[in-house]
Design an enzyme around this catalytic site. Sequence first.
Site, PDB file in Angstrom:
ATOM      1  N   ASP A 459       0.831  -1.211   0.000  1.00 43.30           N
ATOM      2  CA  ASP A 459       0.000   0.000   0.000  1.00 43.30           C
ATOM      3  C   ASP A 459       0.866   1.261   0.000  1.00 43.30           C
ATOM      4  O   ASP A 459       2.062   1.219   0.322  1.00 43.30           O
ATOM      5  CB  ASP A 459      -0.896  -0.027   1.256  1.00 43.30           C
ATOM      6  CG  ASP A 459      -2.198   0.737   1.064  1.00 43.30           C
ATOM      7  OD1 ASP A 459      -2.282   1.549   0.133  1.00 43.30           O
ATOM      8  OD2 ASP A 459      -3.127   0.516   1.865  1.00 43.30           O
ATOM      9  N   ASP A 522     -11.086   1.910  -2.905  1.00 42.23           N
ATOM     10  CA  ASP A 522     -11.643   1.564  -1.596  1.00 42.23           C
ATOM     11  C   ASP A 522     -13.164   1.545  -1.647  1.00 42.23           C
ATOM     12  O   ASP A 522     -13.808   1.133  -0.683  1.00 42.23           O
ATOM     13  CB  ASP A 522     -11.172   2.574  -0.535  1.00 42.23           C
ATOM     14  CG  ASP A 522      -9.820   2.196   0.043  1.00 42.23           C
ATOM     15  OD1 ASP A 522      -9.353   1.080  -0.235  1.00 42.23           O
ATOM     16  OD2 ASP A 522      -9.235   3.013   0.769  1.00 42.23           O
TER      17      ASP A 522
HETATM   18  C1  GLA Z   1      -5.799   1.967   2.304  1.00 46.17           C
HETATM   19  C2  GLA Z   1      -6.250   0.813   1.430  1.00 46.17           C
HETATM   20  C3  GLA Z   1      -7.268  -0.023   2.174  1.00 46.17           C
HETATM   21  C4  GLA Z   1      -6.676  -0.502   3.476  1.00 46.17           C
HETATM   22  C5  GLA Z   1      -6.206   0.662   4.292  1.00 46.17           C
HETATM   23  C6  GLA Z   1      -5.474   0.224   5.535  1.00 46.17           C
HETATM   24  O1  GLA Z   1      -6.797   2.899   2.454  1.00 46.17           O
HETATM   25  O2  GLA Z   1      -6.760   1.289   0.226  1.00 46.17           O
HETATM   26  O3  GLA Z   1      -7.670  -1.114   1.373  1.00 46.17           O
HETATM   27  O4  GLA Z   1      -5.634  -1.399   3.217  1.00 46.17           O
HETATM   28  O5  GLA Z   1      -5.329   1.505   3.555  1.00 46.17           O
HETATM   29  O6  GLA Z   1      -5.019   1.279   6.283  1.00 46.17           O
END
Ligand code: GLA
Length: 716
Positions: A459, A522
């Site tokens: 990420d 997300d």
């Molecule tokens: C980001 C990702 C999510 C999750 C969060 C965790 O927003 O897009 O899918 O993994 O971080 O903090």
Amino acid sequence: MIEIKKQYAKIDTLNNSLIIDFSKDAKLVYLGKKIADCDDYDFSGVRRAQTFSSADDIDALKRTVSSSGDGHCREGMIYLCDEDGNATVRLSCEGIEKGNKKPTLKGMPSSHGESECLTIKYGDKNFGVEVEQYFGFFDGSDVVATGVKIINQSGKTIKIKRAMSLQLDLPDGDYDVLTLDGASCRERRAVRRNVNGGTFSNSSVAGLSSNCHNPFIEVTKKGYNGFTVATNLVYSGNHKELFDIPSMGGARLLSGINDYLFDFPLKDGEEFQTPEAIFTVAANEEAASAEMRKFVSRNIIPERFIGRERPVLINSWESFLFNFDRGKLIETCKKAAEIGIEMFVLDDGWFGKRDNDLSSLGDWFENEKKLGGTLQDLADEIRGLGLKFGIWVEPEMISIDSDLYRAHPEYAMTISGVKPLEIRHQIVLDITKEEVRREILEKLYGIIERSKAYYLKWDCNRGIYELKNSGELFHKYVLGLYDMLSKLTAKFPDLLIESCASGGNRFDLGMLCYTPQIWASDDVDPRERTTIQEGTAKAYPPLTMGAHVGHIPNWHTFNGTSYDNAFAVACCGAFGYEFDVTKISEKDERTLKRQVEFYKKWRSVLQFGNYTVNENSEERGISSYTLADDKKEKAVATVIYLDRTINKLYPVVYIKGLLPEAKYSVRFTSDEEIKFTASGSALEKVGVYIGNLYTSERIADNYNSIQTVIMEIEKI
Ligand code: GLA
């Protein structure tokens, strides 16, 4: 096939021809549908001055490169400047070379599987620079890969002010430009506008390819001899695409590293390589998109992942956020195994003292108290339940409240005397430094080795705003990222990596060269996801998109829907679930079991099938596509109604992507009563009447929900 006659190189790809005149002022003679060979193409060139001023003729030429001070008044490809401020660079073609391999791009990923390569050499002896431009060609494809290398031979240090990867000078016309624009939770929506004059720009500036403007762009010449050119960049940082329509006529498409703050020094004897750009031309937008998708599946994602099945996963993020303990995780995994799910992914919150997003990035060691033991124990127990194990990391970031920051504040990107800008309470690690990359990688290696992870979610939840050494910073950051990814993937070639950046803030071909799938957004509300996935599919095949059935009602939009509608949208991507499955009713559990069973049965079609758009939602609020295997013997077609219509007939949907002559059996998964047989051409031309899906049973969950149908199609 590259053919050279006189000063012309003609390259025939699957359906197209590209003709380059490599005389002193190299020109793009033609790019379009395949044409039969000629003795020469002299007839096509500008032979006489078109205007009173001969200088203006430079603008009438369709050049293969352009530079600063070369007499043209369009947006240019390469801008250089020496220590004295001289930016006069006049590149003339010095020859071409034919070969089988593209050059290896030092420190950067690029496409693979080319069969031929044409290299054009240019130089300006007065300035002291050489430029090498390559065009790579691929059997069975109409996509061409290109890029340039700038070699400083001036005896002094020069500055690169702009270095684009691609320049395509196109004919006059009335053009539509399509880009993929958005924001977090609203990524890559297809936006189309007419560009008839001036310069249209599509770019990103915060160090990531961004969710604001993806590097993919399509320009469509309307009317007589119309076509679409699609291009995309194999790069994950700041990019810029320019579509310039000069008043003299013609149109120029440029794509490459964004020149925002770019001021890259090149010492005497040094070389600068641009990232690779890919492009294709086709009859229309959809045909160009189909060719790009095919190329990404075959020539961009790592070869070892082509045709490799992806497991059905469950991710802990929308289930628990940071609030979990071993008991909850094991209970989830037991239920997941019963449902038929194949992998558990432990998302954020497992390391340091991370119970919220205020701390611990950089502290890549497990919180044994929270996990009820070591990571190894937990992963072993989960594997014992029959699931693979996956884990989340955010390697490019550091929290100010972390052991790593306390020990090494110099690892973070900060400006002395300036309070660092904290975004999501975190700052960026300076991965342009070798020692920082080494330290983080060693920690990652440990995590992967100890947990024997099958999958890693990489990420990156913010952009770069501490701009020290800004002329080089953004590009060197990307090179640092690629260095980490190439070392990690070399050490763990079988590790399935899904990259992510606050959802889909870095969805690009550079990342796909290392990570065969990317978390698309997300936002897993199926209504929003339909538009996001439809837009993304203009450039990228569905399997590159992480797509999950999430919490209902959705956490971001509060829209309700049924699990079946959510599944119909998610099942075309790298599929999984992301909510607390221990809390669902027995009826919903049966639904999930049925979905997983269906997914496994149709997995090869859903994951590796060719994606054909039946209809885009912008037309009638109906989104529909077919995924069919190479032989077109098995297919799944999905129809999504985004809106309920009142007192208006629900139209038929035309199912494409099948063999016209073949006969197929068609069955609606949601309604076993509906089955029929029809030829491929009838499905495409007569269409299938779907009817009203807003029945009382279906809308029980939410009146405003989307409604979906999945069709299972098999050749008889
Ligand atoms: C980001 C990702 C999510 C999750 C969060 C965790 O927003 O897009 O899918 O993994 O971080 O903090």
